[in-house]
Design a protein around this motif. Structure first.
Motif, short mmCIF file in Angstrom:
data_model
loop_
_atom_site.label_atom_id
_atom_site.label_comp_id
_atom_site.label_asym_id
_atom_site.label_seq_id
_atom_site.Cartn_x
_atom_site.Cartn_y
_atom_site.Cartn_z
N HIS A 22 0.66 -0.99 0.07
CA HIS A 22 -0.27 0.08 0.42
C HIS A 22 0.78 1.35 -0.19
N LEU A 23 1.86 1.21 0.76
CA LEU A 23 3.06 3.09 0.88
C LEU A 23 3.38 2.97 0.08
N ARG A 24 3.31 1.76 -1.79
CA ARG A 24 4.25 1.90 -2.42
C ARG A 24 3.61 2.03 -3.83
N GLY A 25 2.05 2.14 -3.18
CA GLY A 25 1.47 2.10 -4.02
C GLY A 25 0.47 1.47 -4.97
N VAL A 26 0.56 -0.24 -4.24
CA VAL A 26 0.56 -1.05 -4.87
C VAL A 26 -0.85 -1.73 -3.86
N ASP A 27 -2.38 -2.20 -4.78
CA ASP A 27 -3.96 -2.39 -4.60
C ASP A 27 -2.82 -4.02 -3.69
N SER A 28 -3.40 -4.36 -2.41
CA SER A 28 -3.53 -6.13 -2.35
C SER A 28 -5.51 -5.98 -2.13
N ILE A 29 -5.68 -7.68 -2.08
CA ILE A 29 -7.08 -7.71 -0.85
C ILE A 29 -6.25 -9.26 0.04
N VAL A 30 -6.72 -9.20 1.07
CA VAL A 30 -6.00 -10.10 2.24
C VAL A 30 -6.68 -11.44 2.43
N LEU A 31 -6.74 -12.34 2.18
CA LEU A 31 -8.43 -13.81 2.78
C LEU A 31 -6.92 -14.44 4.04
N GLU A 32 -7.94 -14.20 4.90
CA GLU A 32 -8.16 -15.03 6.76
C GLU A 32 -9.16 -16.01 6.52
N LEU A 33 -8.34 -17.21 7.28
CA LEU A 33 -9.34 -18.04 7.39
C LEU A 33 -10.20 -17.96 8.69
N ALA A 111 -4.41 -2.95 12.49
CA ALA A 111 -5.10 -0.90 13.10
C ALA A 111 -4.64 -0.35 11.74
N VAL A 112 -3.55 -0.43 11.39
CA VAL A 112 -2.43 0.67 10.35
C VAL A 112 -4.22 0.48 8.91
N ARG A 113 -3.97 -0.86 8.81
CA ARG A 113 -4.41 -1.12 7.39
C ARG A 113 -5.93 -0.56 7.95
N ASP A 114 -6.41 -0.59 8.44
CA ASP A 114 -7.88 -0.63 8.72
C ASP A 114 -7.88 1.02 8.51
N ALA A 115 -7.10 1.54 9.13
CA ALA A 115 -6.95 3.21 8.66
C ALA A 115 -6.73 3.36 7.62
N MET A 116 -5.70 3.26 6.77
CA MET A 116 -5.46 3.34 6.00
C MET A 116 -6.51 3.03 4.49
N GLY A 117 -7.52 2.18 4.77
CA GLY A 117 -8.70 1.75 4.40
C GLY A 117 -8.52 -0.08 2.99
N GLY A 118 -7.63 -0.49 3.82
CA GLY A 118 -6.84 -1.82 3.74
C GLY A 118 -8.00 -2.89 3.37
N THR A 119 -8.17 -3.64 2.83
CA THR A 119 -9.63 -4.56 2.87
C THR A 119 -8.90 -6.09 3.51
N ILE A 120 -9.15 -6.23 4.20
CA ILE A 120 -8.56 -8.09 4.68
C ILE A 120 -10.19 -8.38 5.20
N ILE A 121 -10.06 -9.89 4.08
CA ILE A 121 -11.37 -10.80 4.55
C ILE A 121 -11.24 -11.83 5.05
N ASP A 122 -11.60 -11.76 6.37
CA ASP A 122 -11.20 -12.60 7.18
C ASP A 122 -12.55 -13.57 7.08
N GLU A 123 -12.48 -14.89 8.16
CA GLU A 123 -13.49 -16.53 7.65
C GLU A 123 -13.73 -16.68 6.22
N ALA A 124 -11.86 -16.22 5.37
CA ALA A 124 -12.54 -16.64 4.77
C ALA A 124 -12.03 -19.09 3.37
N LEU A 125 -13.44 -19.33 3.96
CA LEU A 125 -13.23 -20.49 3.81
C LEU A 125 -12.63 -21.03 2.05
#
Ligand code: RFL
Ligand code: PHB
Length: 389
Positions: A22-33, A111-125
């Motif tokens: 994110h700090l380098r301008g690259v988008d991502s989505i995190v998928l967490e089980l 906290a920092v990902r939430d503050a910067m609007g990052g996408t973390i999808i938890d309970e991704a099965l």
């Protein structure tokens, strides 16, 4: 959905990667089980190399670490009831180690990902990487009963040792190396003031380690059999056993109290090569495991992410693919160094089944050599603090 990088796994490696991208301008989505609560309750590492501290600061998560982390000039080793030496990383390598829990790092990253609007999808099965050997990889998963798909440019496998990413590398390409040690560590967390130092003990009853998380939270470990049942280790058995493994003067300083967590970790070394295949890149425990004796696991996850975030950023920002092409080779060089020092310390500090008198003399002589030779200690200190990135 669509993004540039799908990150499978929201442990320290995955969360840090999403932040650094994110700090380098690259988008991502995190998928967490797992759920966030589960991830934050998982108690693991606690001791950071200086290089990791600098990377975390650069990623914008150094503030609480600097405030609450416990800075150490090194760690003590004790043996033979009274002998001791300090792996003095400040003196021999010019840098300190920092005790700061993995749980805190994960909290700071959320906290920092939430503050910067990052996408973390938890309970991704049922997360599954697809078409990793093409230019258009994608990832499928199930969230709230609905099947979903994310198209992306790259997939980062940060899903730990038992994740799905590594399995996407064909067996004909993947080479794995494993060494299983014939023991584990029984660890407890207690809300008691810790000892001042981090202390590793080599003792006839087995290895022990005194560590800490903050001025009111201690972490202790004892070597145990691999098949140990945690139910057999109530606190009133653990504390006397722990104390019995330290010299009297140190044991007397240990404050006991009720444990708030207790777990057993089997010890093993594992390396998967290569760490990339097509457009899939592995980082952290997904690619390698070290026994915790050298405190290297989390630090390696952080250094992998350092290399990978730079490589992906060069691809997007400078159209330069060299970093991605050499990622596996660069990361593995550091990994094998950490595997070796973790193996060395594991052999030096534990009691092995069927260890003969000869082997014990070799351990003792090695410890005495470390205590008296500046050259030997400098050699250990530079590896313990972590080689430069
Ligand atoms: P993690 O932390 O295992 O995170 C992986 C994440 O991926 C998720 N996941 C999936 N997500 C989606 N789909 C799937 N199919 C998935 N499968 C799994 C998991 O839920 C999880 O959230 O790996 P990561 O991020 O690579 O981080 C590695 C570190 O956790 C690990 O290396 C360290 O904890 C090792 N370690 C230590 N390292 C240090 O540097 N210093 C230490 O002092 C230290 N002490 C330790 C340790 C590990 C220990 N144990 C428990 C083995 C002490 C112990 C006792
Ligand atoms: C920890 O605090 O959990 C810890 C410290 C040093 C190690 C391993 C674990 O080598």
């Amino acid at each position: 959905m669509q993004t540039q990088v799908v990150i499978i796994g929201g442990g320290p490696a995955g969360l840090l990667l999403s932040q650094m991208l994110h700090l380098r301008g690259v988008d991502s989505i995190v998928l967490e089980l797992r759920s966030r609560t589960y991830v934050l309750q998982r108690i693991r590492a606690g001791f950071l190399e200086w290089g990791s501290v600098e990377i975390l600061r650069e990623a914008g998560v150094g503030e609480r670490l600097d405030r609450e982390g416990f800075f150490h000039d090194g760690s003590m080793i004790v043996w033979a009831g009274a002998r001791q030496c300090l792996i003095d990383t400040r003196k021999y390598a010019g840098r300190q180690m920092v005790a700061y829990g993995q749980t805190n790092i994960t909290e700071d990253l959320y906290a920092v990902r939430d503050a910067m609007g990052g996408t973390i999808i938890d309970e991704a099965l049922d997360v599954a990487p697809h078409a990793v050997d093409t230019d258009r990889p994608w990832v499928s998963f199930v969230k709230d009963g609905l099947e979903q798909r994310i198209d992306c440019d790259f997939i980062a496998g940060c899903d730990g040792s038992y994740g799905v990413s590594r399995k996407a590398i064909p067996a004909a390409v993947l080479r794995t190396y494993e060494k299983v040690y014939p023991f584990g560590w029984l660890g407890i967390m207690s809300e008691t003031p810790p000892l001042e130092d981090i202390i590793y003990a080599n003792h006839p009853r087995g290895f022990a380690l005194a560590s800490q998380r903050n001025p009111r939270l201690s972490r202790y470990y004892i070597q145990c059999d691999r098949d140990t049942d945690i139910a057999d280790w109530p606190d009133d058995r653990f504390w006397p056993e722990l104390k019995a493994r330290f010299p009297r003067s140190i044991a007397d300083e240990i404050t006991t109290g009720p444990s708030i967590e207790k777990s057993i970790a089997p010890l093993r070394s594992f390396v998967a090569e290569p760490m990339s295949y097509g457009r899939l890149y592995l980082a952290g425990d997904a690619a390698h495991i070290v026994p915790p004796t050298g405190a290297k696991g989390l630090n390696l996850a952080i250094s992998d992410v350092y290399y990978l975030s730079r490589a992906l950023s060069s691809f997007y920002n400078d159209s330069d693919i060299a970093g991605l092409e050499s990622y596996s080779q660069t990361a593995l060089k550091r990994v094998w160094g950490a595997v070796r020092i973790s193996w060395y310390l594991t052999n030096l500090l534990h009691r092995f089944p069927n260890q003969g008198e000869f082997d014990l003399r070799m351990q003792e002589n090695e410890l005495e050599y470390l205590a008296k030779s500046e050259a030997a200690m400098r050699n250990l200190a530079e590896q313990y603090i972590g080689m430069p990135l």
